[in-house]
Design an enzyme around this catalytic site. Structure first.
Site, PDB file in Angstrom:
ATOM      1  CB  CYS A 140     -10.169 -10.813 -26.379  1.00  0.00           C
ATOM      2  SG  CYS A 140     -10.483 -12.315 -27.607  1.00  0.00           S
ATOM      3  CG  HIS A 218      -9.854 -10.788 -32.486  1.00  0.00           C
ATOM      4  ND1 HIS A 218      -9.961 -11.918 -33.015  1.00  0.00           N
ATOM      5  CD2 HIS A 218      -9.674 -11.133 -31.066  1.00  0.00           C
ATOM      6  CE1 HIS A 218      -9.891 -13.160 -32.291  1.00  0.00           C
ATOM      7  NE2 HIS A 218      -9.676 -12.667 -30.860  1.00  0.00           N
TER       8      HIS A 218
HETATM    9  P1  NAD Z   1      -4.317 -21.754 -22.957  1.00  0.00           P
HETATM   10  O1  NAD Z   1      -4.779 -23.186 -23.615  1.00  0.00           O
HETATM   11  O2  NAD Z   1      -3.261 -20.887 -23.601  1.00  0.00           O
HETATM   12  O3  NAD Z   1      -3.852 -22.120 -21.372  1.00  0.00           O
HETATM   13  C1  NAD Z   1      -4.792 -22.607 -20.375  1.00  0.00           C
HETATM   14  C2  NAD Z   1      -3.864 -23.345 -19.548  1.00  0.00           C
HETATM   15  O4  NAD Z   1      -4.501 -24.206 -18.462  1.00  0.00           O
HETATM   16  C3  NAD Z   1      -2.854 -24.222 -20.014  1.00  0.00           C
HETATM   17  O5  NAD Z   1      -1.471 -24.099 -19.551  1.00  0.00           O
HETATM   18  C4  NAD Z   1      -3.203 -25.850 -19.688  1.00  0.00           C
HETATM   19  O6  NAD Z   1      -2.197 -26.575 -19.382  1.00  0.00           O
HETATM   20  C5  NAD Z   1      -3.947 -25.327 -18.436  1.00  0.00           C
HETATM   21  N1  NAD Z   1      -5.004 -26.348 -17.777  1.00  0.00           N
HETATM   22  C6  NAD Z   1      -5.568 -27.288 -18.530  1.00  0.00           C
HETATM   23  N2  NAD Z   1      -6.374 -27.922 -17.770  1.00  0.00           N
HETATM   24  C7  NAD Z   1      -6.067 -27.588 -16.516  1.00  0.00           C
HETATM   25  C8  NAD Z   1      -6.619 -28.033 -15.074  1.00  0.00           C
HETATM   26  N3  NAD Z   1      -7.689 -28.798 -15.116  1.00  0.00           N
HETATM   27  N4  NAD Z   1      -6.331 -27.398 -14.199  1.00  0.00           N
HETATM   28  C9  NAD Z   1      -5.234 -26.283 -14.206  1.00  0.00           C
HETATM   29  N5  NAD Z   1      -4.684 -25.953 -15.328  1.00  0.00           N
HETATM   30  C10 NAD Z   1      -5.157 -26.586 -16.545  1.00  0.00           C
HETATM   31  O7  NAD Z   1      -5.948 -20.796 -22.918  1.00  0.00           O
HETATM   32  P2  NAD Z   1      -6.021 -19.386 -22.973  1.00  0.00           P
HETATM   33  O8  NAD Z   1      -6.215 -18.915 -24.245  1.00  0.00           O
HETATM   34  O9  NAD Z   1      -5.213 -18.859 -21.795  1.00  0.00           O
HETATM   35  O10 NAD Z   1      -7.651 -19.670 -22.496  1.00  0.00           O
HETATM   36  C11 NAD Z   1      -7.955 -19.339 -21.165  1.00  0.00           C
HETATM   37  C12 NAD Z   1      -9.274 -18.950 -20.838  1.00  0.00           C
HETATM   38  O11 NAD Z   1      -9.087 -17.425 -21.333  1.00  0.00           O
HETATM   39  C13 NAD Z   1     -10.449 -19.605 -21.850  1.00  0.00           C
HETATM   40  O12 NAD Z   1     -11.551 -19.440 -21.297  1.00  0.00           O
HETATM   41  C14 NAD Z   1     -10.407 -18.656 -22.967  1.00  0.00           C
HETATM   42  O13 NAD Z   1     -11.691 -18.810 -23.761  1.00  0.00           O
HETATM   43  C15 NAD Z   1     -10.130 -17.211 -22.457  1.00  0.00           C
HETATM   44  N6  NAD Z   1      -9.587 -16.371 -23.183  1.00  0.00           N
HETATM   45  C16 NAD Z   1      -8.619 -16.593 -24.263  1.00  0.00           C
HETATM   46  C17 NAD Z   1      -8.227 -15.505 -25.165  1.00  0.00           C
HETATM   47  C18 NAD Z   1      -7.161 -15.915 -26.119  1.00  0.00           C
HETATM   48  O14 NAD Z   1      -6.922 -15.087 -26.915  1.00  0.00           O
HETATM   49  N7  NAD Z   1      -6.240 -16.838 -25.693  1.00  0.00           N
HETATM   50  C19 NAD Z   1      -8.418 -14.289 -24.917  1.00  0.00           C
HETATM   51  C20 NAD Z   1      -9.462 -14.163 -24.174  1.00  0.00           C
HETATM   52  C21 NAD Z   1     -10.123 -15.302 -23.020  1.00  0.00           C
END
Ligand code: NAD
Length: 332
Positions: A140, A218
């Site tokens: 992000c 942010h």
């Molecule tokens: P999150 O924890 O909200 O969601 C991740 C999901 O994946 C959860 O539902 C979890 O149960 C599931 N999961 C865990 N292990 C798994 C597996 N082996 N197989 C399938 N599903 C599985 O995380 P998020 O915030 O959505 O982040 C996901 C990605 O996006 C990360 O790389 C993060 O760095 C990136 N990201 C996050 C944000 C943010 O602010 N949340 C912003 C931009 C990018």
């Protein structure tokens, strides 16, 4: 042609990507994969999304009376491209699985650049992802920085310095927050500057970061040395042309009010997909530009994932046309 897209990991980013893909006329959401039969899984089913689960967890979902379409392996067979939205560093473990299924894969910013070899931002390097098999949509913060840097590079950027005030965690996260502290990232530069260079290698950039006790957005304090002389109004005009930059003012003095605006706009989940740049903060002095922008961490990467799919699947060869299609379908 309609490409089949599946989403592995249905959390903060995954569920938003799924909804955005489902809205695109040239894409079909062929499934989402969940680990646990919780309220988010129930919502996916209510939206009519085919629900797939990790192998071995089928009975958990059946016990919760949730109808599943198969395992993650079954889901991958249905797809042309998978968007991996699992937590950072888990996605890398999935690469052999995607290779075995012979499908294209997109990862998120929590994974290393090297995993995919291409780090993506639609305004900055859409062409690099055309037809490729792997890409990573940057985080992000990197998305927010890349958008304005690539836009303002028309003035010739000599150097960027940015201070990132990072939200401690996401609003729905009950494990990490709230915190009552300001936490400096002592490593200099913070990882964000080098990450921007994975998208825009020619840009000189240094970043520092602190974590602050908020969950909403942010806030970036950005300073750029520009080669060409310009005024604040010139900068405003250029930023105004970028559909994923929103110039804000009119009494909006904080991230809380930006989120209120998103709610007033009836945005899904009160998402603010655009960088929000305070117009009044844009100042140019002695060739140096200063501005403040707020970034909605949960949603600014969502339209980027859609454009990345379109580039990888060669549904659209032109970045501007893809961005326009994505924006139109999402209501941006
Ligand atoms: P999150 O924890 O909200 O969601 C991740 C999901 O994946 C959860 O539902 C979890 O149960 C599931 N999961 C865990 N292990 C798994 C597996 N082996 N197989 C399938 N599903 C599985 O995380 P998020 O915030 O959505 O982040 C996901 C990605 O996006 C990360 O790389 C993060 O760095 C990136 N990201 C996050 C944000 C943010 O602010 N949340 C912003 C931009 C990018």
């Amino acid at each position: 042609m309609s490409v089949k897209v599946v989403v592995n990991g249905y959390g903060t980013i995954g569920k938003r990507v799924a909804d955005a893909v489902a809205l695109q006329p040239d894409m079909e959401l062929a499934g989402v994969a969940k680990t646990r039969p919780n309220f988010e899984a129930r919502m996916a089913l209510e939206k009519g999304y085919p629900l797939y689960v990790l192998a071995g967890r089928e009975s958990d979902f059946r016990d919760a009376e949730m109808e599943i379409s198969g395992t993650t392996d079954d889901m991958l067979e249905e797809a042309d491209v998978v968007v991996d939205c699992t937590p950072g560093k888990i996605g890398a473990q999935n690469k052999p699985v995607y290779d075995a299924a012979n499908i294209k894969a997109i990862w998120q910013g929590g994974e290393a650049h090297e995993l995919a070899g291409i780090s993506f931002n639609a305004h900055s390097n859409y062409d690099e992802a055309l037809g490729c098999d792997y890409a990573r949509v940057v985080s992000c913060n990197t998305t927010g920085l890349s958008r304005i840097i690539s836009t303002l590079d028309v003035f010739g950027i000599e150097k960027v310095r940015a201070t990132l005030c990072r939200r401690a965690t996401d609003p729905g996260d009950v494990k990490k927050g709230p915190i009552n502290a300001i936490v400096p990232e002592l490593k200099m530069p913070s990882h964000h500057g080098p990450d921007v260079q994975t998208v825009l290698p020619h840009i000189k950039i240094d970043t520092v970061a602190i974590k602050v006790p908020t969950t909403l957005m942010h806030l970036h304090i950005v300073n750029m040395d520009l080669r060409e002389s310009c005024t604040a109004d010139d900068v405003i005009d250029v930023l105004d042309e970028n559909s994923r930059v929103r110039l804000i003012g009119e009494g909006m003095s904080s991230t809380a009010e930006i989120m209120e605006l998103a709610r007033d706009m009836n945005r899904p989940r009160s998402d603010m997909w655009e960088n929000c740049v305070w117009e009044e903060s844009i100042n140019v002095s002695d060739g140096e530009l200063y501005l403040f922008q707020a970034i909605h961490q949960e949603s600014d990467v969502i339209p980027e994932n859609v454009d990345c799919i379109r580039a990888m699947m060669e549904l659209e060869s032109d970045a501007r046309r893809s961005i326009k299609k994505t924006n139109k379908a999402m209501g941006l």
